[in-house]
Design an enzyme around this catalytic site. Structure first.
Site, PDB file in Angstrom:
ATOM      1  N   GLY A 183      39.804  60.609  11.774  1.00 48.51           N
ATOM      2  CA  GLY A 183      40.294  61.279  12.977  1.00 48.51           C
ATOM      3  C   GLY A 183      41.072  62.523  12.618  1.00 48.51           C
ATOM      4  NE  ARG A 316      37.681  43.215  46.928  1.00 46.64           N
ATOM      5  CZ  ARG A 316      36.942  44.151  47.490  1.00 46.64           C
ATOM      6  NH1 ARG A 316      37.532  45.191  48.084  1.00 46.64           N
ATOM      7  NH2 ARG A 316      35.634  44.080  47.469  1.00 46.64           N
ATOM      8  CD  GLN A 336      40.273  37.045  39.940  1.00 43.61           C
ATOM      9  OE1 GLN A 336      39.143  36.587  39.911  1.00 43.61           O
ATOM     10  NE2 GLN A 336      40.511  38.351  39.904  1.00 43.61           N
ATOM     11  CD  GLU A 430      44.199  51.529   8.711  1.00 41.25           C
ATOM     12  OE1 GLU A 430      44.828  50.867   7.877  1.00 41.25           O
ATOM     13  OE2 GLU A 430      43.691  52.627   8.445  1.00 41.25           O
TER      14      GLU A 430
END
Length: 670
Positions: A183, A316, A336, A430
């Site tokens: 990176g 919801r 859930q 890593e």
């Protein structure tokens, strides 16, 4: 009317918070570690959220070029603010965290600087670290190659010493020796710590680190003999595409001899390879630090996903309407809860084991300085395994949270697709997780083999010294409530881990040779390593809960979450516990019964438990996880921001849609 309905849905979060049975501010302290940590994090998060330069709501819509330029702008602005406000190292780190956009600075601070600190001599540190600290140079960590990643000893880049010029010649002899993935390498870095095979006097001395300048400090162009660029787009929209992961090739590039990192070994001007008197074990300190930070990042990523899913599940509503009454909150469905609450518990578990790893890093560092290497092997196994288990679990959990949010979770504006895409590389970088777990397994097998010699295991492996009891113990659980006893949980997890390790060791011992046995039994060894690491996580959660924790109801809630985590793992890996005889099928059923009761206790506190993470809406980056619960208007507004909606009639209509439609009209018999 629709907006009134949306407002009513948003009110649910306020009601959820009012129903909580604990002090949320005290839980914030328990999560962060101290009141100071809460205050500093809050200040930095709000500093970032209030700055328009750090906006990220449009990130997934940007082209790769625009995204990278945006990353450069944010990194420069963050540095400007750090300097202007004279932020401490702690504050600066938090500011970068809340900017929440992967970029070259992550590798500069996270890998380049620690490599020089850990492997450079005092003289080298005095030369290079001030330049890095002031961003007069930008560094990356060039280890992985196109052909080799996990097998570091297989790297092909060479660093051949030339005594006639007192220089190393850095060279990429094959295509597969190209550095690939670092990176910051692709476009930003001016320097790299390059890992290469050190060759002097015709002998290969293996992999060593070298500081190599890659680009001109005047115009940023590559130096002679250096070929480099970006490796291309990656998984997801936005996400890790803000990072310039790079490719790098050397064509006989010469560097001064003193740019070899020489803390552990050096090459003289005559070409003699010399070991220093600094023990190589000191490198373990840096490794523990990096892996500790990865475990901490796992809890942050997982807690973000869980925060979004819990809040949205409270907003919801679906099904369950009786006689025209309101529908049921999704969070009230047991299906859930059984999928979501273990993930909430895992976020807390990973946070606390990460905090413990910070202590372990300090402990290892102090012992290294005192030349005490007795706990190094155990610390390596512990950190490698925790990195593997927490990152894999977190990646899976983020995806589960997306599914828990239904169709809306698939929208970029939910924040979950990008969070998943930006996080999953942690399973590979890593240390590939499977490779790391096999390293843990090797240490477990070695420890088992030493039990008969009288050598006592240390640290997180100390339980293995109780081999006589744990190999024969019978679980004493008789009722579902017995599973709330931490002693019963602890012993069940210890017996499972030890018996799996002993079984593997016995099976390996029956093979023609140990390596062949290890290869044949590697799938079983992976499971034994996971069992050992899950024991560590459960143990550290239990130890946390047994501390004196201030705040009304806080300890009780953490106890519930601890039990949820432990019994969820037991339920998920029930086959391990049954196959090793640690518990009976009846006791397994009782554990599952108790788990259901715990979900009922967690339910009224769920929203407040994620509020304790103390994340701003900016950091969450999710219309579904908004603190105010105003989800539906936000979803509607967000849709119109998409570039596709900049015109009512789409571009391409006249070229493609209109001719097609007119052609159909001409051919129609109607």
């Amino acid at each position: 009317m629709a907006m009134d309905h949306a407002a009513a849905e948003a009110d649910h979060l306020a009601a959820e918070r009012a129903a909580a049975r604990f002090d949320v501010e005290a839980m914030k302290v328990a999560w962060a570690g101290s009141r100071h940590a809460v205050d500093v994090a809050d200040r930095m998060a709000r500093l970032v959220a209030s700055d328009p330069v750090f906006r990220k709501d449009n990130r997934t819509m940007l082209s790769r070029k625009d995204l990278f330029k945006d990353t450069l702008r944010k990194a420069a602005h963050a540095w400007k603010r750090i300097v202007e406000l004279r932020l401490t190292e702690e504050e600066a780190g938090l500011l970068r965290q809340y900017v929440d956009q992967p970029g070259y600075v992550d590798l500069h601070w996270g890998m380049f600087v620690p490599a020089i600190k850990g492997q450079g001599t005092e003289e080298q540190q005095k030369k290079w670290l001030p330049l890095a600290y002031k961003f007069q140079i930008i560094g990356c960590y060039a280890q992985t190659e196109l052909g080799h990643g996990s097998n570091v000893q297989g790297l092909e880049t060479t660093a051949t010493f030339d005594p006639s010029t007192d220089e190393f010649v850095i060279h990429s002899p094959t295509l597969t020796s190209s550095k690939w993935w670092p990176g910051g390498l692709g476009k930003a870095s001016t320097h790299a710590v390059v890992y290469a095979r050190l060759i002097t006097e015709g002998k290969d001395y293996g992999i060593h680190g070298f500081i190599v300048q890659l680009r001109s400090l005047e115009d940023h162009s590559p130096l002679p003999g250096v070929t480099l660029g970006d490796i291309g787009g990656k998984f997801g929209s936005g996400a890790y595409n803000s990072m310039d992961n790079g490719v790098l090739r050397f064509d006989h590039v010469r560097i001064p001899r003193d740019q070899m990192l020489m803390r552990l070994s050096q090459v003289t001007s005559e070409g003699k390879y010399v070991h220093s008197d600094v023990p190589k074990q000191l490198l373990y300190g840096t490794m523990v630090y990096v892996r500790q930070s990865i475990v901490a990042d796992a809890s942050k990523a997982l807690s973000r996903a869980v925060c979004i899913a819990v809040r949205y599940s409270a907003i919801r509503k679906q099904f369950g309407s009786q006689d025209g009454g309101p529908e049921t909150q999704v969070l009230n469905y047991r299906t859930q809860q059984s999928r979501l609450f273990p993930l909430l518990a895992s976020a807390y578990a990973f946070r606390f084991v990460g905090d413990w790893l910070k202590w372990l890093y300090t402990d290892v560092t102090q012992k290294l300085e005192a030349k005490d290497y007795s706990t190094l092997q155990e610390a390596h196994a512990c950190t490698a395994g925790l990195k593997a288990v927490t990152t894999s679990a977190t990646a899976d959990a983020i995806e589960e949270c997306r599914k828990l949010c239904g169709g809306h979770g698939y929208l970029n504006s939910s924040g979950l697709p990008e969070l998943f895409a930006v996080y999953v590389p942690a399973c590979t970088y890593e240390g590939d997780n499977v490779v790391l777990l096999l390293q843990v397994a090797r240490i477990l097998i070695k420890t088992v083999s030493q039990l008969t010699s009288g050598k006592q295991p240390v640290g997180t492996m100390a339980y293995m010294g109780n081999v006589q009891h744990l190999m024969q113990s019978k679980c004493a659980v008789k009722t579902a409530e017995d599973w709330l006893n931490p002693a019963f949980i602890q012993e069940a997890f210890e017996a499972r881990a030890l018996r799996m390790a002993v079984n593997c060791a016995q099976n390996i011992g029956q093979a023609a040779n140990q390596e062949e046995g290890f290869y044949e039994r590697s799938p079983d060894l992976l499971e034994a390593a996971v069992a050992h690491i899950q024991l560590i996580i459960v143990t550290k959660f239990i130890e946390k809960v047994q501390q004196d924790i201030p705040g009304h109801g806080v300890k009780e809630q953490l106890q519930n979450l601890c039990n949820v985590y432990a019994l969820y793992i037991l339920h998920k890996h029930l086959g391990d516990f049954l196959a090793t005889g640690c518990i009976t099928p009846k006791q397994g059923a009782l554990a599952n019964e108790q788990l259901g009761k715990l979900y009922t206790q967690v339910r009224p506190n769920a929203v407040a438990l994620v509020d304790a993470f103390n994340y701003t809406d900016h950091f969450l980056g999710s219309v579904l996880g908004r603190y105010d619960g105003n989800v539906y208007p936000a979803l509607y507004e967000e849709a119109w921001k998409d570039p596709l909606n900049e015109t009512v009639v789409p571009e391409g209509y006249h070229e493609y849609l209109r001719p097609l439609l007119k052609q159909q009209l001409k051919l129609s018999r109607l």
